[in-house]
Design an enzyme around this catalytic site. Structure first.
Site, short mmCIF file in Angstrom:
data_model
loop_
_atom_site.label_atom_id
_atom_site.label_comp_id
_atom_site.label_asym_id
_atom_site.label_seq_id
_atom_site.Cartn_x
_atom_site.Cartn_y
_atom_site.Cartn_z
N LYS A 61 0.84 -1.20 0.00
CA LYS A 61 0.00 0.00 0.00
C LYS A 61 0.87 1.25 0.00
O LYS A 61 2.09 1.18 0.23
CB LYS A 61 -0.92 -0.01 1.22
CG LYS A 61 -0.20 0.03 2.56
CD LYS A 61 -1.17 -0.02 3.72
CE LYS A 61 -0.43 0.02 5.06
NZ LYS A 61 -1.33 0.05 6.21
N ARG A 117 -10.59 0.75 14.84
CA ARG A 117 -10.60 1.46 13.57
C ARG A 117 -11.58 0.71 12.66
O ARG A 117 -12.78 0.74 12.89
CB ARG A 117 -9.20 1.48 12.94
CG ARG A 117 -8.13 2.17 13.73
CD ARG A 117 -6.82 2.30 12.94
NE ARG A 117 -6.45 1.06 12.27
CZ ARG A 117 -5.30 0.87 11.63
NH1 ARG A 117 -4.43 1.86 11.53
NH2 ARG A 117 -5.01 -0.29 11.06
N TYR A 163 14.87 30.53 7.97
CA TYR A 163 13.71 31.27 8.44
C TYR A 163 13.75 31.46 9.95
O TYR A 163 14.03 30.54 10.71
CB TYR A 163 12.42 30.53 8.07
CG TYR A 163 12.05 30.65 6.60
CD1 TYR A 163 11.68 31.87 6.05
CD2 TYR A 163 12.06 29.54 5.77
CE1 TYR A 163 11.34 31.99 4.72
CE2 TYR A 163 11.71 29.63 4.43
CZ TYR A 163 11.35 30.87 3.91
OH TYR A 163 11.01 30.98 2.59
N MET A 216 10.83 24.70 2.13
CA MET A 216 10.12 23.84 1.20
C MET A 216 11.05 23.07 0.27
O MET A 216 10.84 21.88 0.02
CB MET A 216 9.12 24.66 0.36
CG MET A 216 8.28 23.81 -0.58
SD MET A 216 7.12 24.76 -1.58
CE MET A 216 5.96 25.29 -0.31
#
Length: 358
Positions: free
Chosen positions: A33, A131, A253, A301
């Site tokens: 998956k 779940r 940053y 990013m």
């Protein structure tokens, strides 16, 4: 070439599957998956099939459709089940749904009646995850009236362990006991319980079909112990630029890292858009020829910055190893405060992927 390089050792995936299969008393499937945990199901599933793996698990119908195109006649089970309205697609593509509720059972029964034949499925009974899967009330309803399974060719009854990686977890023993009672109520139906870590619980979680996932891709299924699996992933990026800054100057940053001395700062083209979690800011340690290279400042990013002051041999074009022999995926996960699963499945699409064949 300035693209970061993501290496995928397909041979190591196959070796890991073979090792797990050899140690398991029953059959061993492969969980592919999330695009084989971010590494490429179209690359990995066919290699596993050639090695003898006959059963695959995915999460969604879309994943199953895509896998069918590359997996030939392999058995493919869909953990999230068959979405309403997709029953015909599942039948046409020979996909096997995991039935997670009585409503799922009713829809699959109706599909079987319309098809004029019993249809294969797995029945998922929740034993403690809360779940997916039949809850206690739904399972009690099955025990009262088995007709809700008429027309369904149950191939396996399954459940999922919540804490298999935690040695001695009491909830695991409770789940194993509940699952044993479920299996006893369905004589003749094969069982599937063990995930990657569950396969290392020996007899406690023994079942007819194991479902390893992260262990196939080099994640450690026994945290706190030496990793028994072969490493699969490497990730390295070239230095784009070296910047020299003086004492007191900051990097990145919000200036979260300040130089205490004259420092050389190397920038690479990997950021959180590429799966390098922002939580690794000021925490990740890369490697260059085996020597540690600390990440400094915040990950942005597309870029990350490293202090290479003590490594004068590093110049633009030098490769920094983010994941590799000296810094495994579990090490990166620990630095990020997460798990190897998240690191692997977050790997971005901008890497130049290089596969090592079987």
């Amino acid at each position: 070439m300035t693209a970061p390089v993501l290496g995928v050792d397909v041979g190591a995936v196959v070796a890991n599957w073979r090792s797990l299969a050899a140690s398991h008393g029953g059959e061993t499937a492969a969980v592919v998956k999330a695009d084989a945990y971010g590494l490429g199901a179209a690359l990995i599933a066919p290699a596993l099939a050639r090695a003898g793996c006959r059963r695959f698990f995915v999460a969604t119908a879309d994943e199953a459709m895509a896998l069918r195109d590359v997996a030939g006649a392999a058995w493919i089970a869909v953990l999230n089940g068959c979405p309403a309205g997709c029953e015909g697609d599942f039948i046409d593509r020979a996909l096997v749904p995991v039935l997670n509720s009585l409503a799922d059972c009713a829809r699959w029964q109706e599909a079987a009646r319309a098809a004029g034949q019993a249809l294969p499925a797995l029945l998922h009974v929740d034993t403690g995850m809360s779940r997916l899967g039949l809850d206690a009330g739904e399972w009690a309803a099955v025990l009262r009236d088995r007709s809700c399974l008429d027309g369904i060719a149950l191939q396996f009854v399954m459940s999922h362990l919540a804490s298999a990686e935690v040695a001695g977890a009491p909830e695991t023993a409770a789940q194993v006991a509940r699952f044993a009672a479920v299996a006893a109520a369905l004589p003749g139906v094969a069982t599937s319980l063990a995930n990657s870590s569950g396969m290392f619980l020996r007899e406690a979680a023994r079942s007819d079909l194991a479902r390893p996932g992260v262990a196939l891709y080099g994640g450690n299924p026994v945290p706190g112990q030496p990793n028994p699996m072969r490493a699969v992933v490497t990730l390295a990026a070239p230095v784009l630029q070296i910047r020299v800054i003086g004492p007191g100057e900051t990097v990145g940053y919000n200036g979260t890292w300040r130089a205490a001395r004259r420092s050389r700062i190397a920038t690479i083209g990997v950021g959180y858009a590429d799966g390098l979690a922002r939580t690794l800011s000021n925490r990740l340690t890369a490697r260059h020829e085996g020597r540690p290279v600390p990440l400094v400042g915040r990950i942005s990013m597309d870029l990350s910055t490293f202090d290479v002051t003590d490594l004068p041999e590093i110049v633009p074009g030098s490769m920094l190893e983010l994941i590799g022999p000296g810094h495994a995926v579990d090490d990166v996960a620990a630095e990020a405060g997460t798990i190897a699963y998240e690191i692997l499945t977050s790997l971005g699409r901008r890497y130049r992927r290089v596969a090592k064949s079987v």
